[in-house]
Design an enzyme around this catalytic site. Structure first.
Site, mmCIF file in Angstrom:
data_model
loop_
_atom_site.group_PDB
_atom_site.id
_atom_site.type_symbol
_atom_site.label_atom_id
_atom_site.label_comp_id
_atom_site.label_asym_id
_atom_site.label_seq_id
_atom_site.Cartn_x
_atom_site.Cartn_y
_atom_site.Cartn_z
ATOM 1 N N VAL A 192 3.537 -0.626 -8.078
ATOM 2 C CA VAL A 192 2.463 -1.342 -7.387
ATOM 3 C C VAL A 192 1.103 -0.784 -7.824
ATOM 4 O O VAL A 192 0.119 -1.526 -7.922
ATOM 5 C CB VAL A 192 2.646 -1.268 -5.853
ATOM 6 N N GLY A 193 1.072 0.506 -8.135
ATOM 7 C CA GLY A 193 -0.180 1.105 -8.631
ATOM 8 C C GLY A 193 -0.731 0.351 -9.832
ATOM 9 O O GLY A 193 -1.937 0.121 -9.946
ATOM 10 N N GLU A 210 -3.017 7.291 -5.610
ATOM 11 C CA GLU A 210 -2.250 8.455 -5.145
ATOM 12 C C GLU A 210 -0.783 8.071 -5.260
ATOM 13 O O GLU A 210 -0.246 7.365 -4.406
ATOM 14 C CB GLU A 210 -2.622 8.785 -3.694
ATOM 15 N N CYS A 244 5.706 12.247 -0.690
ATOM 16 C CA CYS A 244 5.302 12.289 -2.103
ATOM 17 C C CYS A 244 5.295 13.723 -2.625
ATOM 18 O O CYS A 244 5.538 13.948 -3.796
ATOM 19 C CB CYS A 244 3.946 11.645 -2.286
#
Ligand code: NAD
Length: 439
Positions: A192-193, A210, A244
């Site tokens: 998606v980044g 991020e 993460c």
């Protein structure tokens, strides 16, 4: 004009009118956000329980109180940050003076993930507001209770002329990304980044991404293994590994690997008791898609502990896999769940080469007492951060820049670094009207 276009236009008008610039407005927003977090502790804890099965103490510590500490730091930094910074200049006409002004960017978009759905929406929002911006927050649809709560509470506490919440999934995100923002701050997966960065490029909008990645843990020989195992297990299995910064896999030599196995089992038992399924502090996998993906990774290596799973409740026991080959499925993607593979290397040289041959992780973790090993890991690998002695604690320090490098992200934030992300450093140069010969 679509609703989203109208929304962004309204926020932009508020920004253009100067509403968000005064220090008093910024302080008022940060203070109101703090009050929201303080006042609605029960609501927050309940939403996080429903979304992620998170225990109340953990929910409050890692979501509400975590953001409150960040807000307090931003309030402390604000006067210093907003003061123009005089800079002596050379190469300009005599008598010239200059200062750098940190100016807000305009209207920013914050797109948040589900795994820490309050924290990861509000930390960037706090930075954006402290820097004097208007903002739209898009929480994750995969944490629906938290998303609803933020949508209900933020407009009640924050200035609705300058802050908005838009709920929804990929479609809502795509609708927002079609608008022109002055900065897009995205937290989530790299797939998606890429979509976010592509959409932002249409408007030449800068992004902070991020992302995640496979953060390795190097365990040196001769470290206290019981202690190491406890810290490793705590960091890996918090939120059922859906963090993460969670350690992704362990790299160690065969002798240490064998000795570490029983210590990991003991540490898990100590933390979650004989049956983690009944431990109040142990979470569940967010949805069946992620659950099925994780179960598919269990076949790698030899199971030391765990492996038990139940699709109906999306329970996956804390699992340690030993002697995992470097090319096993579990070593090919970010685990993002309660599965800890241990891969054996001959020693430090091989560990450094192993890490460096893969995508750049969010963190390199190591347990070692050896100064030269530390130096080699810091200088010989590229990652968002290096942490010795206790994985994941870097997120606790808002003074440190938090972010990835390469595949683990672009840009870093928290505290002063958030103010930098959401500001433009504008030099203002003043040449005296009458000085020296005219140019
Ligand atoms: P995700 O990428 O699936 O979703 C994150 C956000 O993107 C959500 O708000 C979602 O609605 C939105 N989104 C989903 N599809 C979209 C699309 N097609 N277009 C535009 N927006 C879309 O990420 P996730 O599954 O929520 O999070 C897991 C990943 O995030 C892991 O890789 C993890 O390491 C990473 N992560 C990183 C950090 C960090 O601070 N670096 C923190 C948490 C999670």
């Amino acid at each position: 004009m679509s609703d989203l276009t109208a929304l962004v236009a309204r926020l932009r008008a508020a920004f253009a009118a100067g509403r968000t610039r005064p220090s008093s407005w910024r302080r008022a927003q940060l203070t109101a956000l703090r009050t929201l977090l303080d006042t609605h502790r029960d609501d927050l804890a309940e939403a996080l329980r429903l979304d992620l099965g998170r225990s109340r103490p953990e929910a409050l510590a890692v979501e509400a109180d975590f953001v409150i500490r960040e807000i307090d730091l931003l309030l402390d930094l604000l006067d210093d940050w907003t003061a123009p910074r005089p800079v002596p200049v050379s190469g300009c006409p005599a008598g010239s003076t200059a200062a750098v002004h940190a100016t807000p960017l305009g209207v920013v978009l914050v797109v948040a993930p589900w795994n820490y759905p309050v924290q990861l929406a509000l930390l960037p929002l706090a930075g954006a507001l402290a820097a004097g911006n208007a903002a739209v927050v898009k929480p994750s649809e995969l944490a629906p209770e938290s998303s609803r709560l933020l949508a209900r509470l933020l407009p009640r506490y924050l200035d609705p002329e300058a802050v908005a919440v838009v709920e929804g999934g990929p479609e809502a995100a795509a609708g927002l990304l079609a608008q022109r923002f002055d900065h897009v701050f995205y937290t989530g997966g790299p797939g998606v980044g890429r979509i976010v960065m592509r959409a932002a490029a249409e408007h030449l909008t800068p992004v902070t991404l991020e992302l995640g990645g496979k953060s390795p843990v190097f365990v040196d020989r001769d470290v206290p293994l019981a202690h190491t195992a406890r810290r490793l297990v705590r960091a890996k299995f918090a939120n059922a590994g859906q963090a993460c910064v969670a350690p992704d896999y362990v790299l160690t030599d065969p002798v240490t690997a064998r000795a570490l196995e029983p210590e990991l089992v003991r540490a898990l038992h100590r933390l979650y008791g004989p049956d983690p399924a009944t431990a109040p502090g142990y979470g569940r996998i967010v949805n069946t898609r992620h659950f099925d993906r994780l179960v598919g990774l269990l076949g790698s290596g030899r199971t030391v502990v765990g492996g038990v799973h139940d699709r109906a409740t999306r329970y996956l026991a804390p699992t340690v896999l030993a002697e995992v080959p470097p090319d096993a499925p579990v070593m090919r993607e970010e685990v993002f769940g309660p599965v800890l593979p241990v891969t054996e290397v001959a020693g430090l040289d091989e560990a450094v080469a192993f890490i460096d041959a893969r995508e750049r992780p969010l963190a390199v973790y190591a347990f070692t007492g050896n100064e030269e090993t530390r130096r080699r890991l810091v200088a010989g690998t590229t990652s968002g951060a290096v942490v010795f002695g206790q994985p994941s604690v870097q997120v606790m320090a808002p003074e440190l820049p938090f972010g990835g490098v390469g595949a683990s992200g672009i840009g870093a934030y928290r505290g002063r670094h958030s103010l930098a992300v959401f500001s433009h450093l504008k030099p203002v140069l003043d040449v005296p009207l009458r000085s020296g010969p005219p140019r």
